[in-house]
Scaffold this active site. Structure first.
Site, PDB file in Angstrom:
ATOM      1  N   ASN A   8      38.808  44.199  37.630  1.00  0.00           N
ATOM      2  CA  ASN A   8      40.293  43.447  37.527  1.00  0.00           C
ATOM      3  C   ASN A   8      41.103  44.549  37.471  1.00  0.00           C
ATOM      4  O   ASN A   8      41.178  45.333  36.469  1.00  0.00           O
ATOM      5  CB  ASN A   8      40.166  42.617  36.493  1.00  0.00           C
ATOM      6  CG  ASN A   8      41.334  42.092  36.066  1.00  0.00           C
ATOM      7  OD1 ASN A   8      42.203  42.133  36.736  1.00  0.00           O
ATOM      8  ND2 ASN A   8      41.431  41.561  34.779  1.00  0.00           N
ATOM      9  N   TRP A   9      42.061  44.781  38.557  1.00  0.00           N
ATOM     10  CA  TRP A   9      42.867  45.887  38.553  1.00  0.00           C
ATOM     11  C   TRP A   9      44.309  45.617  37.946  1.00  0.00           C
ATOM     12  O   TRP A   9      45.088  46.478  37.788  1.00  0.00           O
ATOM     13  CB  TRP A   9      43.391  46.136  40.142  1.00  0.00           C
ATOM     14  CG  TRP A   9      42.059  46.812  40.979  1.00  0.00           C
ATOM     15  CD1 TRP A   9      40.830  47.187  40.190  1.00  0.00           C
ATOM     16  CD2 TRP A   9      42.085  47.273  42.227  1.00  0.00           C
ATOM     17  NE1 TRP A   9      39.963  47.749  41.261  1.00  0.00           N
ATOM     18  CE2 TRP A   9      40.857  47.804  42.542  1.00  0.00           C
ATOM     19  CE3 TRP A   9      43.039  47.010  43.185  1.00  0.00           C
ATOM     20  CZ2 TRP A   9      40.592  48.210  43.724  1.00  0.00           C
ATOM     21  CZ3 TRP A   9      42.426  47.428  44.628  1.00  0.00           C
ATOM     22  CH2 TRP A   9      41.320  48.212  44.842  1.00  0.00           C
ATOM     23  N   HIS A  93      42.461  34.512  31.925  1.00  0.00           N
ATOM     24  CA  HIS A  93      42.337  35.885  31.187  1.00  0.00           C
ATOM     25  C   HIS A  93      42.890  35.847  29.878  1.00  0.00           C
ATOM     26  O   HIS A  93      44.020  35.220  29.889  1.00  0.00           O
ATOM     27  CB  HIS A  93      42.650  36.818  32.298  1.00  0.00           C
ATOM     28  CG  HIS A  93      42.282  38.384  31.775  1.00  0.00           C
ATOM     29  ND1 HIS A  93      42.960  38.964  30.664  1.00  0.00           N
ATOM     30  CD2 HIS A  93      41.330  39.169  32.096  1.00  0.00           C
ATOM     31  CE1 HIS A  93      42.588  39.965  30.581  1.00  0.00           C
ATOM     32  NE2 HIS A  93      41.416  40.243  31.285  1.00  0.00           N
ATOM     33  N   GLU A 165      34.614  37.763  27.318  1.00  0.00           N
ATOM     34  CA  GLU A 165      35.763  38.776  27.269  1.00  0.00           C
ATOM     35  C   GLU A 165      36.138  38.227  25.844  1.00  0.00           C
ATOM     36  O   GLU A 165      37.189  38.117  25.545  1.00  0.00           O
ATOM     37  CB  GLU A 165      36.802  38.666  28.129  1.00  0.00           C
ATOM     38  CG  GLU A 165      36.511  39.181  29.508  1.00  0.00           C
ATOM     39  CD  GLU A 165      37.389  39.774  30.258  1.00  0.00           C
ATOM     40  OE1 GLU A 165      36.685  40.795  31.047  1.00  0.00           O
ATOM     41  OE2 GLU A 165      38.579  39.557  30.472  1.00  0.00           O
TER      42      GLU A 165
END
Ligand code: PEP
Length: 256
Positions: A8-9, A93, A165
């Site tokens: 994930n940039w 996210h 996460e």
């Protein structure tokens, strides 16, 4: 099931920098049989990079998109516009949940829109540090998981990937901590139980579960061997080509 290594940039790299990175990555990237390599560049880079990549070797993911296919939504890009350009999309996210105020309803609509447009959603879930401290982890995980999947039919459950996460383990969070394999294992059990209770054991076992949170080459092996973990979602370390490729090699060794 494949092992997924997803970079994930976030808001990093210009289109040119992203293209150079991918050029270098592709030059030496073996055709991993059981490891699916995915990167999620900025939205603006997706279209040109989709022409550059070799889809037999790796895939692209969007970091976000809007759930309506078209209409008066200034500034948004839809999953239907990304169809054919990306194979995956990161949805829910923690940065989208806490900075951009996306709730489970919004996340659920995005998950459904991705599936409708033949894009595999990577649904991110995870508790904050204070939720964990107050003993709310199980409830948060269940709510985000079942809430995020609420518009997915049973038939489509096998088109979804879950990424656990813990927000407190993400490297950009101040004073982040490393999650231990035991802590991850506990939450994987919660995820599997919630999926099983809701969809039945047969469907539940088809859903890959990734872990993300300060993954690097020194801890990737221990995270990949947590029972029930099928891959990694990697932020910071995916920006460093050598670290990202080391993690792929570790994934290949763990699979062997
Ligand atoms: C992320 O934000 O998805 C992430 C896992 O970041 P990092 O690896 O940098 O903790």
């Amino acid at each position: 099931m494949k092992t997924y290594i997803v970079g994930n940039w976030k808001l990093n790299f210009t289109v040119g920098e992203a293209s150079i990175y991918l050029h270098k990555l592709l030059k030496n990237l073996p055709n991993y049989r059981d490891v699916e390599v995915v990167v999620a560049p900025s939205l603006i880079a997706l279209q040109p990079l989709s022409l550059q990549i070799d889809r037999h070797k790796m895939k692209l993911a969007a970091q976000n998109a809007f759930y309506r296919d078209y209409g008066a939504f200034t500034g948004e890009v839809s999953f239907s516009q990304l169809r054919g350009i990306v194979d995956y999309a990161i949805i829910g996210h923690s940065e989208r949940r806490y900075i951009f105020r996306e709730d489970d309803k919004m996340v659920a609509k995005k998950v459904a829109a991705a599936i409708r447009n033949k894009i595999t959603p990577i649904l991110c879930i995870g508790e904050t540090e204070s939720e964990r401290a107050f003993g709310e982890t199980a409830d948060v995980i269940r709510d985000q998981l079942i809430g995020g999947l609420s518009e997915v039919s049973d038939d489509d459950l096998d088109k979804v990937i879950i990424a656990y996460e813990p927000v407190w383990a993400i490297s950009s969070v101040r004073e982040c901590k490393l999650a231990t394999p035991d802590e991850i294992s506990e939450v994987v059990k919660l995820i599997k139980k919630a999926l099983k209770d809701t969809y039945g054991a047969n469907l539940a076992e088809k859903v890959p579960i990734l872990f993300g949170g300060s993954v690097n080459p020194s801890n990737a092996g221990s995270y990949l061997t947590v029972p029930g973990i099928n891959g990694l979602l990697i932020g910071g370390a995916s920006l460093i080509l050598g670290e990202f490729t080391d993690i792929m090699e570790i994934a290949k060794r763990v699979r062997a």
